[in-house]
Every structure is written in structure tokens, then in C-alpha cells.
Design an enzyme around this catalytic site. Structure first.
Site, PDB file in Angstrom:
ATOM      1  N   CYS A  99     -41.266  -0.695 -31.937  1.00 31.48           N
ATOM      2  CA  CYS A  99     -42.649  -0.483 -32.360  1.00 31.48           C
ATOM      3  C   CYS A  99     -42.723  -0.583 -33.886  1.00 31.48           C
ATOM      4  O   CYS A  99     -41.911   0.044 -34.587  1.00 31.48           O
ATOM      5  CB  CYS A  99     -43.127   0.897 -31.914  1.00 31.48           C
ATOM      6  N   GLU A 129     -35.276   7.011 -29.913  1.00 27.09           N
ATOM      7  CA  GLU A 129     -35.912   6.769 -31.218  1.00 27.09           C
ATOM      8  C   GLU A 129     -35.191   7.538 -32.326  1.00 27.09           C
ATOM      9  O   GLU A 129     -34.983   7.026 -33.428  1.00 27.09           O
ATOM     10  CB  GLU A 129     -37.395   7.159 -31.196  1.00 27.09           C
ATOM     11  N   ASN A 228     -43.889  11.152 -25.401  1.00 29.07           N
ATOM     12  CA  ASN A 228     -45.312  11.363 -25.707  1.00 29.07           C
ATOM     13  C   ASN A 228     -46.074  11.903 -24.494  1.00 29.07           C
ATOM     14  O   ASN A 228     -47.009  12.683 -24.645  1.00 29.07           O
ATOM     15  CB  ASN A 228     -45.948  10.087 -26.279  1.00 29.07           C
TER      16      ASN A 228
END
Length: 311
Positions: A99, A129, A228
Site C-alpha cells: 500500500c 506490516e 483493521n
């Protein structure tokens, strides 16, 4: 009789980074044919990953599982410098589906390191991440904090030459508390020019706060390994209402909705709308027949594909 309604959060579901990552895998399959190798699940959603696997994507964790001359794609979560170096040394054709908002954090880390700052990362240990971002520098260079309590135990080189960055999919409120604790302990700590938490994470969390204030129960569509999506459920739960995260409609339980007049439904940034609609249909079949779209921020951000994959 009181009307039973379903209120859909806006925005919900796919963000620009997820859209781009999935498109990169699909375009690579069209362009080069199967198999296409993807390091780690391209996004954290079982439905999406299974669908891409059916089309010929092979998800791997270790580059040793990728044959010579193959096409390799990095997941939306990003990868460490060590993974990039190994892929280059082994001569794979590489497409980076990281991203762009995660890439921005990687660039910030490199810049801060060059300026002599020690960097503290706010994030969840073991999340890809976090591993990718901390792996931008040699092992042991960056420090990780997961909670406010972790701040007290930090041992730093120089309290006046510190900076912090964040995992992009955290809860905005949770990060705020950790940053306040860091500033209280290290008054000279440097913050990013712009908040690291991504626009889509923030928008979806704000939409869930609205749902939680108007509904009796909140359902979040998302896979268990989606950071998320987990945060969305937590944001609703912290507001004192029943909240559940489900991978798909098959996980719903009719008893959750007994006595509930207004049901809120949202989806994590990696969950497709088709799963949301299946969840809505199931809840409708149990008597919540009216569906309303919530108002929210309109998202118009689009991230371009790598040049070689543009039609």
C-alpha cells in the site's frame, strides 16, 4: 410494531490500497499466466485470497518456495529490506503491491534513520506490516511498543534523538494514548508530519462510532487476521454495545439479533462488498427487513498500478 432496520456504515469495505493490491495480482495473472507467487496473503481476507488462489496465485511465506524466473508480488502489508534483497539476488520478476501509505512510512523510517534518530514503532508484534516496516533497518535498530504500558520499559540510546511511526491499521484512539505516553516520557520525541494511521482506517473507525451511537448491535465483516477489521469491532465494543466480527454470513447467529431493533453493519478495508450483502440478506431473513445507507465521508483516492501492469 417497531420497525427493525439495518444501517450500513459509510465508508466500508475495500480501500484504495486493497483495490490496487488485488488488481496487481489479477493483472499479473492475465499478463504472465499462472502461477503467480505472492509473498504472504495479498490482503487479509479469506474470500479474496481463496478467489485469487483459484485463478492461479500461490501464496508463500518463504522465497525458497518460489521457482527460478517466476513472478513474485509483495503483499499490501509491505516487506523488509532482507526480503527485497533476496528477491533481487534470485532474479524474480517483482511487482510491489505494498500500500502506498505503508511505503510512505518506510520512506519516513529511512529518512529519520539517516538523520540519526532512533525510531519507536507503535504496532502489533508479528503483524506483517510491522515486520516489513521494522525490517527497513537492520535488526534491533527500531523499538516496538504495543501498549501504553510498554512505553515505561523502553531503553533508548538518546532521549533527545527519538522519533515514532505507527502501523497504519491501528485504532486512532489507541495510538493517541500511546503517543501521549511517549511524549510524557520523552518530551523531545519527534512525530511524523502527518499521522501514519491511513485515511481509510480513520474513516471506517469514525463511521463505526456513528453506528455504535445509533444501533443496538454492530456486525463487522472481516477475517480474523485482519488488523483493521479487529479494530473496527473493538471501537464498537468500547462504546458499550454488542459487536461481532464475522468472516461471512455463515458465522452469524440468529440469537445475537433477538430484541435488537437496529443492526449496524460495516466491513474492514480488505472485505469485499459481496460478503456484506450476504450478511445483510441473512439478517433480513431474521426480520430486520429495512436497509438504510449511513452517511459518511466519500473516498475518491485511487492508487495507480505499476507501469508494466497498466492496460
Amino acid at each position: 410494531m417497531t420497525e427493525k432496520t439495518i444501517l450500513l456504515a459509510n465508508p466500508r469495505g475495500f480501500c484504495a490500497g486493497v483495490d490496487r493490491a488485488i488488481s496487481i495480482v489479477e493483472r499479473a495473472l492475465e499478463e504472465f499466466g499462472a502461477p503467480i507467487y505472492v509473498r504472504h496473503e495479498v490482503v487479509h481476507n479469506k474470500f479474496v485470497v481463496d478467489n485469487l488462489r483459484d485463478k492461479g496465485a500461490v501464496f508463500i511465506e518463504d522465497l525458497a518456495d518460489v521457482p527460478e524466473g517466476a513472478t513474485l508480488i509483495y503483499s499490501a502489508h509491505g516487506v523488509s529490506k532482507a526480503v527485497q534483497d533476496e528477491a533481487e539476488a534470485r532474479g524474480f520478476r517483482v511487482f510491489d503491491a505494498t500500500c502506498p501509505l505503508v511505503t510512505k512510512v518506510h520512506k519516513e523510517v529511512a529518512r529519520l534513520d539517516e538523520q540519526g534518530y532512533q525510531i519507536i514503532m507503535i504496532g502489533h508484534k508479528g503483524h506483517p506490516e510491522v515486520e516489513g516496516t521494522m525490517g527497513q533497518l537492520p535488526e534491533g535498530t527500531m523499538l516496538l511498543v504495543e501498549t501504553v504500558d510498554d512505553v515505561a520499559g523502553l531503553e533508548v540510546r538518546n532521549p533527545d534523538k527519538l522519533s515514532h511511526v505507527s502501523q497504519t491499521t491501528l485504532s486512532v484512539d489507541e495510538t493517541k494514548d500511546i503517543i501521549e505516553a511517549l511524549r510524557a516520557r520523552f518530551p523531545n520525541i519527534r512525530s511524523p508530519h502527518k499521522e501514519d494511521i491511513c485515511y481509510a482506517t480513520t474513516n471506517r473507525q469514525e463511521a463505526v462510532k456513528t453506528l455504535a451511537s445509533e444501533c443496538d448491535i454492530v456486525i463487522v465483516v472481516g477475517s480474523p487476521n485482519s488488523s483493521n477489521s479487529n479494530r473496527l469491532r473493538e471501537v464498537a465494543a468500547q462504546r458499550g454495545i454488542d459487536s461481532y466480527m464475522v468472516d461471512n454470513a455463515g458465522y452469524l447467529k440468529p440469537e445475537w439479533f433477538e430484541g435488537k431493533r437496529k443492526v449496524g453493519v460495516t466491513a474492514g478495508a480488505s472485505a469485499p462488498e459481496v460478503l456484506v450483502q450476504e450478511v445483510v440478506s441473512a439478517i433480513q431473513s431474521w426480520g430486520h427487513d429495512t436497509v438504510c445507507e449511513g452517511e459518511g465521508v466519500e473516498e475518491s483516492i485511487v492508487f495507480v498500478l505499476p507501469k508494466a501492469l497498466r492496460k
